[in-house]
Design a protein around this motif. Structure first.
Motif, mmCIF file in Angstrom:
data_model
loop_
_atom_site.group_PDB
_atom_site.id
_atom_site.type_symbol
_atom_site.label_atom_id
_atom_site.label_comp_id
_atom_site.label_asym_id
_atom_site.label_seq_id
_atom_site.Cartn_x
_atom_site.Cartn_y
_atom_site.Cartn_z
ATOM 1 N N ARG A 254 0.874 -1.153 0.063
ATOM 2 C CA ARG A 254 0.110 -0.041 -0.051
ATOM 3 C C ARG A 254 0.866 1.353 -0.047
ATOM 4 N NH1 ARG A 254 -2.525 -0.767 6.041
ATOM 5 N NH2 ARG A 254 -0.402 -0.603 7.252
ATOM 6 N N GLY A 255 0.335 2.435 -0.380
ATOM 7 C CA GLY A 255 0.975 3.537 -0.412
ATOM 8 C C GLY A 255 0.061 4.623 -0.667
ATOM 9 N N SER A 256 0.664 5.915 -0.243
ATOM 10 C CA SER A 256 -0.602 7.013 -0.156
ATOM 11 C C SER A 256 0.330 8.236 -1.296
ATOM 12 C CB SER A 256 -0.953 7.576 0.989
ATOM 13 O OG SER A 256 -1.616 8.700 0.814
ATOM 14 N N VAL A 257 -0.402 8.749 -2.205
ATOM 15 C CA VAL A 257 0.180 9.766 -3.073
ATOM 16 C C VAL A 257 -0.917 11.054 -2.694
ATOM 17 C CG1 VAL A 257 0.833 10.680 -5.215
ATOM 18 C CG2 VAL A 257 1.359 8.310 -4.788
ATOM 19 N N VAL A 258 -0.478 12.133 -2.316
ATOM 20 C CA VAL A 258 -1.362 13.221 -2.218
ATOM 21 C C VAL A 258 -0.786 14.496 -3.112
ATOM 22 C CG1 VAL A 258 -2.230 14.993 -0.673
ATOM 23 C CG2 VAL A 258 -1.584 12.670 0.198
ATOM 24 N N ASN A 259 -1.681 14.802 -3.960
ATOM 25 C CA ASN A 259 -1.109 15.930 -4.828
ATOM 26 C C ASN A 259 -1.976 17.259 -4.470
ATOM 27 O OD1 ASN A 259 0.207 14.020 -6.415
ATOM 28 N ND2 ASN A 259 -1.610 13.317 -7.409
ATOM 29 N N THR A 260 -1.451 18.276 -4.399
ATOM 30 C CA THR A 260 -1.820 19.650 -4.218
ATOM 31 C C THR A 260 -2.589 20.078 -5.488
ATOM 32 O OG1 THR A 260 -0.433 19.970 -2.506
ATOM 33 C CG2 THR A 260 -1.583 21.997 -3.406
ATOM 34 N N ALA A 261 -3.840 20.305 -5.256
ATOM 35 C CA ALA A 261 -4.705 20.963 -6.490
ATOM 36 C C ALA A 261 -5.211 22.218 -5.980
ATOM 37 C CB ALA A 261 -5.721 20.178 -6.909
ATOM 38 N N SER A 262 -6.372 22.820 -6.377
ATOM 39 C CA SER A 262 -6.901 23.848 -5.610
ATOM 40 C C SER A 262 -8.417 23.985 -5.910
ATOM 41 C CB SER A 262 -6.455 25.208 -6.496
ATOM 42 O OG SER A 262 -6.905 26.514 -6.144
ATOM 43 N N VAL A 263 -9.195 24.962 -5.060
ATOM 44 C CA VAL A 263 -10.527 25.270 -5.222
ATOM 45 C C VAL A 263 -10.676 25.674 -6.565
ATOM 46 C CG1 VAL A 263 -11.185 24.922 -2.868
ATOM 47 C CG2 VAL A 263 -10.554 27.319 -4.028
ATOM 48 N N VAL A 264 -9.745 26.334 -7.368
ATOM 49 C CA VAL A 264 -10.132 27.073 -8.476
ATOM 50 C C VAL A 264 -10.068 25.930 -9.598
ATOM 51 C CG1 VAL A 264 -8.750 29.116 -7.751
ATOM 52 C CG2 VAL A 264 -7.691 27.470 -9.139
ATOM 53 N N ALA A 265 -9.780 24.585 -9.241
ATOM 54 C CA ALA A 265 -10.079 23.527 -10.270
ATOM 55 C C ALA A 265 -11.445 23.236 -10.320
ATOM 56 C CB ALA A 265 -9.064 22.392 -10.093
ATOM 57 N N LEU A 266 -12.151 23.468 -9.370
ATOM 58 C CA LEU A 266 -13.448 23.112 -9.087
ATOM 59 C C LEU A 266 -14.521 24.458 -9.229
ATOM 60 C CD1 LEU A 266 -13.151 21.439 -5.803
ATOM 61 C CD2 LEU A 266 -13.351 20.339 -8.172
ATOM 62 N N VAL A 267 -14.136 25.665 -9.232
ATOM 63 C CA VAL A 267 -15.082 26.738 -9.521
ATOM 64 C C VAL A 267 -14.124 27.822 -10.181
ATOM 65 C CG1 VAL A 267 -16.490 26.432 -7.411
ATOM 66 C CG2 VAL A 267 -14.399 27.798 -7.031
ATOM 67 N N GLY A 268 -14.575 28.840 -10.905
ATOM 68 C CA GLY A 268 -14.029 29.701 -11.469
ATOM 69 C C GLY A 268 -13.419 30.672 -10.543
ATOM 70 N N SER A 269 -12.279 31.279 -10.994
ATOM 71 C CA SER A 269 -11.430 31.893 -10.107
ATOM 72 C C SER A 269 -12.034 33.608 -10.118
ATOM 73 C CB SER A 269 -9.978 31.997 -10.497
ATOM 74 O OG SER A 269 -9.049 32.979 -9.556
ATOM 75 N N ALA A 270 -11.976 34.256 -8.933
ATOM 76 C CA ALA A 270 -12.571 35.459 -9.088
ATOM 77 C C ALA A 270 -11.429 36.579 -9.767
ATOM 78 C CB ALA A 270 -12.683 36.196 -7.576
ATOM 79 N N THR A 271 -10.254 36.163 -9.740
ATOM 80 C CA THR A 271 -9.176 36.792 -10.268
ATOM 81 C C THR A 271 -8.466 36.301 -11.532
ATOM 82 O OG1 THR A 271 -8.880 38.348 -8.147
ATOM 83 C CG2 THR A 271 -7.191 38.451 -9.777
ATOM 84 N N PRO A 272 -8.378 36.556 -12.568
ATOM 85 C CA PRO A 272 -7.809 35.696 -13.531
ATOM 86 C C PRO A 272 -6.460 35.337 -13.169
ATOM 87 C CG PRO A 272 -8.930 37.752 -14.633
ATOM 88 C CD PRO A 272 -8.825 37.843 -12.976
ATOM 89 N N GLN A 273 -6.260 33.905 -13.445
ATOM 90 C CA GLN A 273 -4.868 33.334 -13.130
ATOM 91 C C GLN A 273 -5.084 32.088 -13.935
ATOM 92 O OE1 GLN A 273 -4.987 32.772 -8.753
ATOM 93 N NE2 GLN A 273 -6.476 30.856 -9.183
#
Length: 284
Positions: free
Chosen positions: A143-162
């Motif tokens: 067994r092993g665990s991989v955790v990757n950092t994403a962001s809430v902006v991958a789920l909803v639009g960003s308020a400021t363009p990036q």
């Protein structure tokens, strides 16, 4: 170090460990009994971060550092393979990433900023996942665990363009989900951490003195504040531990309710134009 900590006996690589979420995760991993390799592109930041970990967790099992540019496969491979001498990798937190000040909308973002962002935020995560799988197989891990950092902006639009950043984090979610399915029967879990904007140097540098840009972010939090890196690190501990043994392929959102709230910027709203044809139809 907790002798019976939630990560006791586990060997972990943490990228982007020189500050922010990576540093806070390193501290908690050490407290929970893991042996950790802290990786970052900055040697200076790494040494300061290691000193802080050892100051707070003087009886840590093992804390080592390795300079690593995650956009270079050889660097990521070397970091992961360094743990073979410890008994092999059990956990990798692919956390290193950038959000460049010149990242804007589709019209304004320079191509080289787009390429740089994808190279670090997407390709760097791919390299980490690839060499984690190879290491887990090589060392006979069940067994092993991989955790990757994403962001809430991958789920909803960003308020400021990036745009480059947002696109890169969407790619991390897709990559993580697929790997979770592909490797589930091997016992290897892949999950994405989706933080809201945090009170970290990365965000503060990006916001700078732009009060309007800052307000456009803060107003979307029901609590009225940015999250803290340690609040994300606690989620990573859970995802890395056996407590989350049945959590796989998940977009793990830690956002203070941001993506569940309907919030509009403060101040008077501009009146909407009247659609007389629609009004007449509704009134009839």
């Amino acid at each position: 170090m907790a002798p019976n900590g939630r990560l006791a006996g586990k060997n972990a690589v943490i990228t982007g460990a020189g500050g922010g979420i990576g540093l806070e995760t390193s501290i908690l991993f050490a407290q929970e009994g893991a042996s950790i390799l802290m990786a970052d592109i900055s040697a200076v930041a790494l040494e300061k971060a290691k000193a802080k970990v050892l100051q707070l967790v003087p009886d840590a099992v093992r804390v080592e550092t390795k300079v690593c540019d995650v956009s270079k496969e050889a660097d990521v491979q070397a970091a992961v393979e360094a743990l073979d001498a410890w008994g092999g990798l059990d956990v990798i937190f692919n956390n290193a990433g950038i959000m460049h000040a010149d990242d804007a909308d589709a019209v304004s973002t320079p191509e080289h900023i787009w390429d740089l962002t994808q190279s670090i935020n997407v390709k760097g995560v791919w390299f980490g996942c690839k060499h984690a799988v190879l290491a887990l197989r090589r060392n006979g891990k069940a067994r092993g665990s991989v955790v990757n950092t994403a962001s809430v902006v991958a789920l909803v639009g960003s308020a400021t363009p990036q745009l480059a950043y947002t696109a890169s984090k969407g790619a991390v979610l897709a990559l993580t989900r697929e790997l979770a399915i592909v490797h589930a029967r091997e016992g290897f879990r892949f999950n994405s951490l989706c933080p809201a904007p945090l009170n970290t140097p990365l965000l503060q540098d990006w916001l700078g003195d732009d009060k309007e840009k800052r307000l456009r972010r803060e107003v979307h939090f029901p609590s009225g504040r940015f999250g803290e890196a340690v609040e994300q690190a606690k989620a990573v501990v859970f995802l890395a531990s056996d407590e989350s043994s049945f959590v796989n392929g998940h977009d793990f959102v830690v956002d203070g309710g941001m993506t569940k709230a309907y919030v509009t910027p403060e101040g008077p709203a501009a009146p909407a134009p009247v659609n007389n044809a629609l009004k007449d139809k509704l009134d009839s």
